[in-house]
Design an enzyme around this catalytic site. Structure first.
Site, PDB file in Angstrom:
ATOM      1  N   ARG A   9       0.858  -1.185   0.000  1.00  0.00           N
ATOM      2  CA  ARG A   9       0.000   0.000   0.000  1.00  0.00           C
ATOM      3  C   ARG A   9       0.894   1.236   0.000  1.00  0.00           C
ATOM      4  O   ARG A   9       1.916   1.283   0.701  1.00  0.00           O
ATOM      5  CB  ARG A   9      -0.911   0.029   1.231  1.00  0.00           C
ATOM      6  CG  ARG A   9      -2.121  -0.903   1.140  1.00  0.00           C
ATOM      7  CD  ARG A   9      -3.129  -0.471   0.064  1.00  0.00           C
ATOM      8  NE  ARG A   9      -4.280  -1.356  -0.030  1.00  0.00           N
ATOM      9  CZ  ARG A   9      -4.384  -2.405  -0.857  1.00  0.00           C
ATOM     10  NH1 ARG A   9      -3.393  -2.706  -1.681  1.00  0.00           N
ATOM     11  NH2 ARG A   9      -5.478  -3.134  -0.878  1.00  0.00           N
ATOM     12  N   GLU A  54      -2.354   7.574  -5.054  1.00  0.00           N
ATOM     13  CA  GLU A  54      -2.701   6.924  -6.326  1.00  0.00           C
ATOM     14  C   GLU A  54      -4.161   7.077  -6.736  1.00  0.00           C
ATOM     15  O   GLU A  54      -4.492   6.987  -7.923  1.00  0.00           O
ATOM     16  CB  GLU A  54      -2.368   5.419  -6.264  1.00  0.00           C
ATOM     17  CG  GLU A  54      -3.298   4.612  -5.362  1.00  0.00           C
ATOM     18  CD  GLU A  54      -2.976   3.109  -5.360  1.00  0.00           C
ATOM     19  OE1 GLU A  54      -1.799   2.761  -5.209  1.00  0.00           O
ATOM     20  OE2 GLU A  54      -3.910   2.311  -5.507  1.00  0.00           O
ATOM     21  N   HIS A  80      -0.823  -0.131  -9.846  1.00  0.00           N
ATOM     22  CA  HIS A  80      -1.543  -1.100  -9.007  1.00  0.00           C
ATOM     23  C   HIS A  80      -1.969  -2.302  -9.858  1.00  0.00           C
ATOM     24  O   HIS A  80      -3.157  -2.632  -9.977  1.00  0.00           O
ATOM     25  CB  HIS A  80      -2.766  -0.445  -8.337  1.00  0.00           C
ATOM     26  CG  HIS A  80      -3.104  -1.080  -7.014  1.00  0.00           C
ATOM     27  ND1 HIS A  80      -3.348  -0.353  -5.879  1.00  0.00           N
ATOM     28  CD2 HIS A  80      -3.229  -2.369  -6.654  1.00  0.00           C
ATOM     29  CE1 HIS A  80      -3.620  -1.168  -4.876  1.00  0.00           C
ATOM     30  NE2 HIS A  80      -3.555  -2.406  -5.327  1.00  0.00           N
ATOM     31  N   GLN A  81      -0.955  -2.934 -10.401  1.00  0.00           N
ATOM     32  CA  GLN A  81      -1.153  -3.977 -11.409  1.00  0.00           C
ATOM     33  C   GLN A  81      -0.804  -5.371 -10.892  1.00  0.00           C
ATOM     34  O   GLN A  81      -1.095  -6.372 -11.555  1.00  0.00           O
ATOM     35  CB  GLN A  81      -0.240  -3.601 -12.604  1.00  0.00           C
ATOM     36  CG  GLN A  81      -0.294  -4.483 -13.799  1.00  0.00           C
ATOM     37  CD  GLN A  81       0.871  -4.204 -14.751  1.00  0.00           C
ATOM     38  OE1 GLN A  81       1.473  -3.139 -14.722  1.00  0.00           O
ATOM     39  NE2 GLN A  81       1.190  -5.175 -15.577  1.00  0.00           N
ATOM     40  N   ALA A  82      -0.158  -5.415  -9.726  1.00  0.00           N
ATOM     41  CA  ALA A  82       0.404  -6.695  -9.274  1.00  0.00           C
ATOM     42  C   ALA A  82      -0.641  -7.809  -9.204  1.00  0.00           C
ATOM     43  O   ALA A  82      -0.355  -8.967  -9.472  1.00  0.00           O
ATOM     44  CB  ALA A  82       1.080  -6.519  -7.921  1.00  0.00           C
TER      45      ALA A  82
HETATM   46  P1  NAD Z   1      -1.637 -11.096   4.949  1.00  0.00           P
HETATM   47  O1  NAD Z   1      -2.670 -10.590   5.903  1.00  0.00           O
HETATM   48  O2  NAD Z   1      -1.660 -12.543   4.569  1.00  0.00           O
HETATM   49  O3  NAD Z   1      -0.173 -10.781   5.507  1.00  0.00           O
HETATM   50  C1  NAD Z   1       0.175  -9.562   6.079  1.00  0.00           C
HETATM   51  C2  NAD Z   1       1.311  -9.845   7.052  1.00  0.00           C
HETATM   52  O4  NAD Z   1       1.796  -8.598   7.524  1.00  0.00           O
HETATM   53  C3  NAD Z   1       0.884 -10.658   8.283  1.00  0.00           C
HETATM   54  O5  NAD Z   1       1.772 -11.729   8.473  1.00  0.00           O
HETATM   55  C4  NAD Z   1       0.955  -9.646   9.432  1.00  0.00           C
HETATM   56  O6  NAD Z   1       1.309 -10.224  10.666  1.00  0.00           O
HETATM   57  C5  NAD Z   1       2.031  -8.721   8.925  1.00  0.00           C
HETATM   58  N1  NAD Z   1       2.037  -7.397   9.532  1.00  0.00           N
HETATM   59  C6  NAD Z   1       0.981  -6.654   9.950  1.00  0.00           C
HETATM   60  N2  NAD Z   1       1.412  -5.468  10.428  1.00  0.00           N
HETATM   61  C7  NAD Z   1       2.759  -5.474  10.304  1.00  0.00           C
HETATM   62  C8  NAD Z   1       3.787  -4.554  10.621  1.00  0.00           C
HETATM   63  N3  NAD Z   1       3.495  -3.364  11.158  1.00  0.00           N
HETATM   64  N4  NAD Z   1       5.056  -4.882  10.361  1.00  0.00           N
HETATM   65  C9  NAD Z   1       5.356  -6.087   9.806  1.00  0.00           C
HETATM   66  N5  NAD Z   1       4.439  -7.005   9.495  1.00  0.00           N
HETATM   67  C10 NAD Z   1       3.156  -6.708   9.736  1.00  0.00           C
HETATM   68  O7  NAD Z   1      -1.760 -10.160   3.672  1.00  0.00           O
HETATM   69  P2  NAD Z   1      -1.285 -10.503   2.187  1.00  0.00           P
HETATM   70  O8  NAD Z   1      -2.396 -11.192   1.448  1.00  0.00           O
HETATM   71  O9  NAD Z   1       0.066 -11.108   2.204  1.00  0.00           O
HETATM   72  O10 NAD Z   1      -1.221  -9.022   1.580  1.00  0.00           O
HETATM   73  C11 NAD Z   1      -0.268  -8.085   2.020  1.00  0.00           C
HETATM   74  C12 NAD Z   1      -0.642  -6.713   1.494  1.00  0.00           C
HETATM   75  O11 NAD Z   1      -0.506  -6.707   0.060  1.00  0.00           O
HETATM   76  C13 NAD Z   1      -2.133  -6.364   1.703  1.00  0.00           C
HETATM   77  O12 NAD Z   1      -2.325  -5.766   2.936  1.00  0.00           O
HETATM   78  C14 NAD Z   1      -2.443  -5.426   0.579  1.00  0.00           C
HETATM   79  O13 NAD Z   1      -2.292  -4.118   1.070  1.00  0.00           O
HETATM   80  C15 NAD Z   1      -1.356  -5.715  -0.459  1.00  0.00           C
HETATM   81  N6  NAD Z   1      -1.899  -6.181  -1.739  1.00  0.00           N
HETATM   82  C16 NAD Z   1      -1.519  -5.531  -2.868  1.00  0.00           C
HETATM   83  C17 NAD Z   1      -1.977  -5.942  -4.105  1.00  0.00           C
HETATM   84  C18 NAD Z   1      -1.561  -5.274  -5.388  1.00  0.00           C
HETATM   85  O14 NAD Z   1      -2.158  -5.530  -6.439  1.00  0.00           O
HETATM   86  N7  NAD Z   1      -0.534  -4.450  -5.386  1.00  0.00           N
HETATM   87  C19 NAD Z   1      -2.872  -7.025  -4.169  1.00  0.00           C
HETATM   88  C20 NAD Z   1      -3.230  -7.678  -2.985  1.00  0.00           C
HETATM   89  C21 NAD Z   1      -2.742  -7.245  -1.769  1.00  0.00           C
END
Ligand code: NAD
Length: 328
Positions: free
Chosen positions: A233, A262, A294-296
């Site tokens: 994010r 964004e 935001h394409q990932a």
């Molecule tokens: P997830 O909930 O499986 O994993 C998130 C991890 O982050 C957890 O293990 C949690 O304990 C940890 N965490 C929380 N706060 C933290 C902190 N302050 N410091 C370190 N670790 C911390 O989530 P995920 O499915 O792996 O997704 C991760 C992020 O990716 C999402 O929150 C979302 O914002 C982003 N995302 C981006 C896209 C994209 O297209 N760019 C798509 C999907 C998700």
């Protein structure tokens, strides 16, 4: 049952129609949801949104007054939702917590390789008929240390993939993943991760605690020439500090699939307009920065999975099977 579906493009409609098979009356809007567009959901029980729709207190109160009772998020992150208002109003909310972590993890590794080997720069150059190698000197990532912040579904896959490519992988999370530790991925403090990593990749959700996790102070703790990747994010990075560090060379390269401002730009075509956001315009000019919009997540597999889970969530709501706020 009617569903107001905001922020939809042709591709969203295609996959949602495929999953819906006529079950619900999906009213598609290409506009984003905010206070000025909330009236489009008047008398509609379900509102379906994406990452840059605004679901703050004001918008939620307006939706609730208009009869909306459920929010169906077509994404995993819910940092754009005021959950305490959702709870107070007794609205139901469902998201798609795990549609295809592989889509994001593969894209992340792609960005690391593209930066390390200057693939985007080379692509632009050879299209002009320039086959010189000056300025394209890269480095092997297998000899480097990568720090993964957040080892949930996506971060764990990135860590495993990079380990497989021979990198030394350090990790930081609030909770350790034992499977990763068993693979030889070392959990360290955030300070040690910053101090020791040649490449840092962000995979934690955005929360009030980690807003601007990458800032002037934390950048100063990092290695000179560090590579930073953000597919999580935008607001995890303080853009102004990052730009200063790119100018000084402290940050050697950076790839952003997300950007803190964004919402006004991503998913839209600005190719014949002047970008008014000076930070974004500056970032786009650096030769060592890759910006993607935001394409990932954007793969056939992920889109299909998001659409199916979203329709299932709406069906659960209709059948009274959906739990309270924050339900998956
Ligand atoms: P997830 O909930 O499986 O994993 C998130 C991890 O982050 C957890 O293990 C949690 O304990 C940890 N965490 C929380 N706060 C933290 C902190 N302050 N410091 C370190 N670790 C911390 O989530 P995920 O499915 O792996 O997704 C991760 C992020 O990716 C999402 O929150 C979302 O914002 C982003 N995302 C981006 C896209 C994209 O297209 N760019 C798509 C999907 C998700």
């Amino acid at each position: 049952m009617k569903v107001a579906v905001f922020s939809t493009k042709e591709y969203d409609r295609h996959f949602l129609d495929e999953a819906n098979q006529g079950s619900f009356d999906l009213l598609y809007y290409d506009t984003r949801l905010d206070l000025s567009t909330a009236r489009l959901a008047e008398k509609i029980p379900v509102v379906c949104t994406f990452v840059n729709d605004r679901l703050d207190s004001e918008v939620l109160l307006r939706l609730f007054a208009g009869g909306t009772r459920m929010l169906a998020l077509r994404c995993a992150g819910f940092n754009n939702v005021d959950m305490s208002t959702v709870k107070n109003l007794g609205m139901r909310v469902a998201r798609v917590p795990s549609y295809s972590p592989r889509s994001i993890s593969e894209f992340t590794i792609g960005l690391i390789l593209a930066l390390a080997r200057k693939i985007c720069k080379a692509y632009l150059r050879t299209r002009e008929g320039n086959f010189s190698l000056e300025g394209l000197l890269g480095f092997n990532i297998c000899d480097r240390t990568v720090g993964i912040i957040g080892t949930g579904k996506i971060g764990a896959q990135v860590a495993q993939g990079l380990k497989g490519l021979g990198c030394t992988v350090y990790a930081y999370d609030l909770y350790e993943n034992r499977d990763l530790a068993a693979l030889g991925i070392r959990y360290v403090s955030l300070e040690e991760l910053f101090r020791s990593s040649d490449i840092i990749s962000l995979h934690c959700p955005l929360t009030p605690e980690n807003h601007h996790l990458v800032n002037e102070r934390t950048i100063s703790q990092m290695r000179d020439g560090v590579m930073i990747i953000n597919t999580s994010r935008g607001a995890l990075i303080d853009t102004e500090s990052a730009i200063r560090a790119l100018k000084s060379g402290k940050i050697g390269s950076m790839a952003l699939d997300v950007y803190e401002e964004e919402a006004d730009f991503f998913f839209e075509d600005y190719s014949d307009r002047v970008i008014q956001d000076d930070h974004l315009a500056r970032l786009l000019r650096f030769p060592n920065v890759i910006i993607t919009g935001h394409q990932a997540f954007f793969t056939v597999e992920a889109m299909r999975s998001i659409a199916r889970q979203t329709i299932d969530n709406i069906r659960d709501f209709e059948q009274g099977k959906l739990g309270g706020a924050g339900s998956d």
